[in-house]
Design a protein around this motif. Structure first.
Motif, PDB file in Angstrom:
ATOM      1  N   GLU A 135     100.885 -19.060  34.182  1.00  0.00           N
ATOM      2  CA  GLU A 135     101.554 -20.219  33.556  1.00  0.00           C
ATOM      3  C   GLU A 135     103.069 -20.100  33.584  1.00  0.00           C
ATOM      4  OE1 GLU A 135      99.958 -21.120  29.704  1.00  0.00           O
ATOM      5  OE2 GLU A 135      97.964 -21.601  30.499  1.00  0.00           O
ATOM      6  N   GLN A 136     103.593 -19.191  34.422  1.00  0.00           N
ATOM      7  CA  GLN A 136     105.051 -19.055  34.568  1.00  0.00           C
ATOM      8  C   GLN A 136     105.569 -20.005  35.625  1.00  0.00           C
ATOM      9  OE1 GLN A 136     107.024 -16.978  32.494  1.00  0.00           O
ATOM     10  NE2 GLN A 136     105.042 -16.969  31.450  1.00  0.00           N
ATOM     11  N   VAL A 141      98.487 -24.826  42.665  1.00  0.00           N
ATOM     12  CA  VAL A 141      99.575 -24.704  41.702  1.00  0.00           C
ATOM     13  C   VAL A 141      99.357 -25.786  40.647  1.00  0.00           C
ATOM     14  CG1 VAL A 141     101.234 -23.823  43.378  1.00  0.00           C
ATOM     15  CG2 VAL A 141     101.116 -26.283  42.949  1.00  0.00           C
ATOM     16  N   VAL A 142     100.097 -25.671  39.552  1.00  0.00           N
ATOM     17  CA  VAL A 142     100.065 -26.719  38.531  1.00  0.00           C
ATOM     18  C   VAL A 142     101.349 -27.518  38.663  1.00  0.00           C
ATOM     19  CG1 VAL A 142     100.038 -27.240  36.058  1.00  0.00           C
ATOM     20  CG2 VAL A 142      98.619 -25.377  36.969  1.00  0.00           C
ATOM     21  N   LEU A 143     101.205 -28.807  38.960  1.00  0.00           N
ATOM     22  CA  LEU A 143     102.347 -29.714  39.020  1.00  0.00           C
ATOM     23  C   LEU A 143     102.683 -30.153  37.599  1.00  0.00           C
ATOM     24  CD1 LEU A 143     104.340 -31.828  40.263  1.00  0.00           C
ATOM     25  CD2 LEU A 143     102.347 -33.352  40.510  1.00  0.00           C
ATOM     26  N   GLY A 144     103.930 -29.923  37.175  1.00  0.00           N
ATOM     27  CA  GLY A 144     104.400 -30.400  35.877  1.00  0.00           C
ATOM     28  C   GLY A 144     105.296 -31.602  36.092  1.00  0.00           C
ATOM     29  N   MET A 160     109.851 -36.977  42.272  1.00  0.00           N
ATOM     30  CA  MET A 160     109.639 -35.523  42.299  1.00  0.00           C
ATOM     31  C   MET A 160     110.940 -34.730  42.122  1.00  0.00           C
ATOM     32  SD  MET A 160     106.396 -35.090  42.642  1.00  0.00           S
ATOM     33  CE  MET A 160     106.144 -33.453  43.337  1.00  0.00           C
ATOM     34  N   SER A 161     112.065 -35.412  41.874  1.00  0.00           N
ATOM     35  CA  SER A 161     113.348 -34.723  41.814  1.00  0.00           C
ATOM     36  C   SER A 161     113.417 -33.724  40.652  1.00  0.00           C
ATOM     37  CB  SER A 161     114.493 -35.732  41.701  1.00  0.00           C
ATOM     38  OG  SER A 161     114.371 -36.514  40.519  1.00  0.00           O
ATOM     39  N   LYS A 162     112.679 -34.001  39.556  1.00  0.00           N
ATOM     40  CA  LYS A 162     112.696 -33.095  38.414  1.00  0.00           C
ATOM     41  C   LYS A 162     111.319 -32.491  38.125  1.00  0.00           C
ATOM     42  CE  LYS A 162     116.716 -34.948  35.980  1.00  0.00           C
ATOM     43  NZ  LYS A 162     117.231 -35.514  34.708  1.00  0.00           N
ATOM     44  N   ALA A 163     110.399 -32.661  39.045  1.00  0.00           N
ATOM     45  CA  ALA A 163     109.070 -32.063  38.871  1.00  0.00           C
ATOM     46  C   ALA A 163     109.192 -30.541  38.931  1.00  0.00           C
ATOM     47  CB  ALA A 163     108.129 -32.561  39.949  1.00  0.00           C
ATOM     48  N   VAL A 164     108.334 -29.852  38.176  1.00  0.00           N
ATOM     49  CA  VAL A 164     108.339 -28.390  38.164  1.00  0.00           C
ATOM     50  C   VAL A 164     106.932 -27.899  38.490  1.00  0.00           C
ATOM     51  CG1 VAL A 164     110.283 -28.106  36.608  1.00  0.00           C
ATOM     52  CG2 VAL A 164     108.018 -28.440  35.657  1.00  0.00           C
ATOM     53  N   PHE A 165     106.830 -26.622  38.852  1.00  0.00           N
ATOM     54  CA  PHE A 165     105.552 -26.059  39.287  1.00  0.00           C
ATOM     55  C   PHE A 165     105.293 -24.746  38.567  1.00  0.00           C
ATOM     56  CE2 PHE A 165     107.376 -28.646  42.606  1.00  0.00           C
ATOM     57  CZ  PHE A 165     106.313 -29.460  42.969  1.00  0.00           C
ATOM     58  N   PHE A 166     104.011 -24.512  38.262  1.00  0.00           N
ATOM     59  CA  PHE A 166     103.624 -23.322  37.513  1.00  0.00           C
ATOM     60  C   PHE A 166     102.473 -22.609  38.205  1.00  0.00           C
ATOM     61  CE2 PHE A 166     105.173 -26.529  34.526  1.00  0.00           C
ATOM     62  CZ  PHE A 166     106.180 -25.840  33.896  1.00  0.00           C
ATOM     63  N   ASP A 167     102.468 -21.288  38.055  1.00  0.00           N
ATOM     64  CA  ASP A 167     101.342 -20.498  38.539  1.00  0.00           C
ATOM     65  C   ASP A 167     100.152 -20.771  37.626  1.00  0.00           C
ATOM     66  OD1 ASP A 167      99.563 -17.995  38.402  1.00  0.00           O
ATOM     67  OD2 ASP A 167     100.793 -17.604  40.178  1.00  0.00           O
ATOM     68  N   PRO A 168      98.982 -21.127  38.177  1.00  0.00           N
ATOM     69  CA  PRO A 168      97.836 -21.484  37.333  1.00  0.00           C
ATOM     70  C   PRO A 168      97.281 -20.315  36.521  1.00  0.00           C
ATOM     71  CG  PRO A 168      97.197 -21.438  39.658  1.00  0.00           C
ATOM     72  CD  PRO A 168      98.682 -21.295  39.618  1.00  0.00           C
ATOM     73  N   ASP A 169      97.561 -19.081  36.924  1.00  0.00           N
ATOM     74  CA  ASP A 169      97.051 -17.919  36.194  1.00  0.00           C
ATOM     75  C   ASP A 169      98.027 -17.434  35.122  1.00  0.00           C
ATOM     76  OD1 ASP A 169      94.659 -17.826  37.697  1.00  0.00           O
ATOM     77  OD2 ASP A 169      95.712 -16.797  39.314  1.00  0.00           O
ATOM     78  N   LYS A 222     110.817 -22.657  31.282  1.00  0.00           N
ATOM     79  CA  LYS A 222     110.510 -21.399  31.969  1.00  0.00           C
ATOM     80  C   LYS A 222     109.019 -21.168  32.161  1.00  0.00           C
ATOM     81  CE  LYS A 222     114.623 -18.680  30.887  1.00  0.00           C
ATOM     82  NZ  LYS A 222     115.140 -17.448  30.242  1.00  0.00           N
ATOM     83  N   ASN A 223     108.216 -21.823  31.316  1.00  0.00           N
ATOM     84  CA  ASN A 223     106.774 -21.643  31.443  1.00  0.00           C
ATOM     85  C   ASN A 223     106.042 -22.897  30.962  1.00  0.00           C
ATOM     86  OD1 ASN A 223     106.484 -21.426  28.541  1.00  0.00           O
ATOM     87  ND2 ASN A 223     107.148 -19.302  28.696  1.00  0.00           N
ATOM     88  N   GLN A 224     104.751 -22.882  31.111  1.00  0.00           N
ATOM     89  CA  GLN A 224     103.945 -24.062  30.822  1.00  0.00           C
ATOM     90  C   GLN A 224     103.932 -24.388  29.323  1.00  0.00           C
ATOM     91  OE1 GLN A 224     100.606 -24.075  33.523  1.00  0.00           O
ATOM     92  NE2 GLN A 224      99.467 -25.496  32.219  1.00  0.00           N
ATOM     93  N   PHE A 225     103.997 -23.355  28.489  1.00  0.00           N
ATOM     94  CA  PHE A 225     104.020 -23.605  27.048  1.00  0.00           C
ATOM     95  C   PHE A 225     105.255 -24.400  26.657  1.00  0.00           C
ATOM     96  CE2 PHE A 225     105.687 -22.477  22.869  1.00  0.00           C
ATOM     97  CZ  PHE A 225     104.660 -22.945  22.063  1.00  0.00           C
ATOM     98  N   VAL A 226     106.427 -23.948  27.086  1.00  0.00           N
ATOM     99  CA  VAL A 226     107.680 -24.641  26.747  1.00  0.00           C
ATOM    100  C   VAL A 226     107.668 -26.060  27.313  1.00  0.00           C
ATOM    101  CG1 VAL A 226     110.187 -24.652  27.078  1.00  0.00           C
ATOM    102  CG2 VAL A 226     108.999 -22.503  26.601  1.00  0.00           C
ATOM    103  N   ALA A 227     107.197 -26.200  28.540  1.00  0.00           N
ATOM    104  CA  ALA A 227     107.162 -27.521  29.189  1.00  0.00           C
ATOM    105  C   ALA A 227     106.282 -28.487  28.416  1.00  0.00           C
ATOM    106  CB  ALA A 227     106.651 -27.372  30.621  1.00  0.00           C
TER     107      ALA A 227
END
Length: 367
Positions: free
Chosen positions: A363-364, A283-286, A352-361, A226-231
């Motif tokens: 981190e959601q 954006v932040v590519l995860g 990229m099928s399982k790549a996720v994206f986060f807001d850089p500010d 759900k967010n960058q911390f968990v990822a």
């Protein structure tokens, strides 16, 4: 009826709020993992379930009983501690049977229970030894045996493997998993080790700063953080986070990636509607290491980009190579036979099928 229900539980020490409104519930027989970094409140929450810490606000229900203000002995729980907490002057048999003797269990039933538990944990030859005569792994088995002999509603494990060496930790992890599958008991297990969390748990609560960041199955948390911390916390090696510019391409949105002195455009999988609001922004590519691999014809829906290799780390079954993307060191998982050399460009496939994206500010996660 839930095996355990925690409703808006808070814990305050003076002016410091350690737990900030915890809500979760598990079914009978489930294996719940409380995982997070040191100081996140996971052990405090476990101690509150056990009755070793008072509840500042909220309710804890075990089965159909509200145990919020009950003493530990009245909660029908058994706890396995990090330090084993064995009685040094008692034999293994006496340690296992102590709780049964306190409850005035008939002697024949007590003997049968000890024999059953000892056989289950393969500690029969150790029954007449004292704790000082045991190895760390044997002591941990005895601590587990003492809990199993009680047959409570819930077992509580507080980082039980952290004092063991790496090899023994893996072995004991498998034994705990097998034990749960065989006995089918409800377990709440605290750890800071995300490998333990992924391998043992039916459900995981990822905690940070006294709050549950995400609750769900291990695979769902791994695939859909759900967010960058968990990822970043779940997964080893952890997820890569690469800041990227978002552009409108000919056939959809693309990310701009710079590697090896050249700029590349990486198409984005369709279906992430929220990304359209970030055109012209960052954006932040995860992306996880296993989604960055050597070129394979078996993966037609991928994009290949030449990446400059900085570090090569063979692990046996895989090789971890570190490349630099948009100035960020990025770990990639490749086959040991893949041709790669430090300081040279290596073509890598981006799945990229399982790549996720986060807001850089915030981190959601962007959906």
């Amino acid at each position: 009826m839930k095996a355990l229900k925690i409703q808006n539980v808070e814990k305050t020490f003076g002016s410091i709020k350690v737990l900030k409104g915890i809500d979760l519930e598990i079914e009978p027989g489930q294996f719940l993992i409380l995982v997070g970094p040191s100081g996140c409140g996971k052990s405090t929450l476990l101690n509150m379930i056990a009755g070793l810490e008072s509840v500042s606000n909220g309710n804890i229900t075990i089965g159909d009983r509200d145990v919020t203000h009950l003493d530990p002995k009245d909660r029908d729980i058994a706890m396995v501690f990090q330090s084993y907490a064995l009685y040094p002057n008692m034999t293994v048999k006496q340690n296992i049977s102590f709780g049964l003797e306190i409850n005035k269990t008939p002697k024949d039933e007590l003997e049968a229970t000890v024999a059953k538990v000892a056989k289950m944990l393969q500690i029969e030859p150790l029954l007449n030894r004292k704790p000082k005569q045991l190895s760390g792994g044997q002591r941990q088995r005895v601590a587990m045996g003492r809990a199993l002999a009680r047959d409570p509603s819930i077992y509580l494990f507080d980082e039980p493997l952290s004092n063991l060496d790496a090899k023994l930790r893996v072995e004991m992890r498998s034994e705990i998993k097998e034990l749960h599958q065989r006995v089918g008991t409800t377990i709440v297990y605290v750890t800071h080790d995300q490998i333990e969390a992924m391998t043992l748990g039916d459900v995981i609560a990822v905690m940070k700063d006294g709050e549950i960041q995400q609750f769900g199955s291990p695979q769902d948390i791994y695939d859909n953080p759900k967010n960058q911390f968990v990822a970043g916390f779940m997964g080893s090696p952890s997820m890569n986070f690469v800041p990227c510019d978002v552009k409108q391409g000919m056939n959809g949105l693309v990310l701009v990636l710079e590697s090896g002195g050249a700029s590349h455009e990486l198409p984005v999988e369709n279906g992430i509607e929220g990304l359209s609001e970030y055109v012209g922004k960052k954006v932040v590519l995860g992306i996880r290491p296993e989604q960055l691999t050597q070129v394979s014809e078996d993966k037609p829906d991928t994009m290949t980009i030449p990446c400059l290799i900085e570090i090569i780390e063979p692990t046996g079954p895989d090789t971890m190579v570190t490349a630099r993307l948009n100035g960020v060191r990025t770990v990639c998982r490749v086959h040991p036979t893949a041709q790669s050399k430090v300081g040279e460009l290596m073509p890598l496939q981006f799945d990229m099928s399982k790549a996720v994206f986060f807001d850089p500010d915030t981190e959601q996660r962007i959906y």
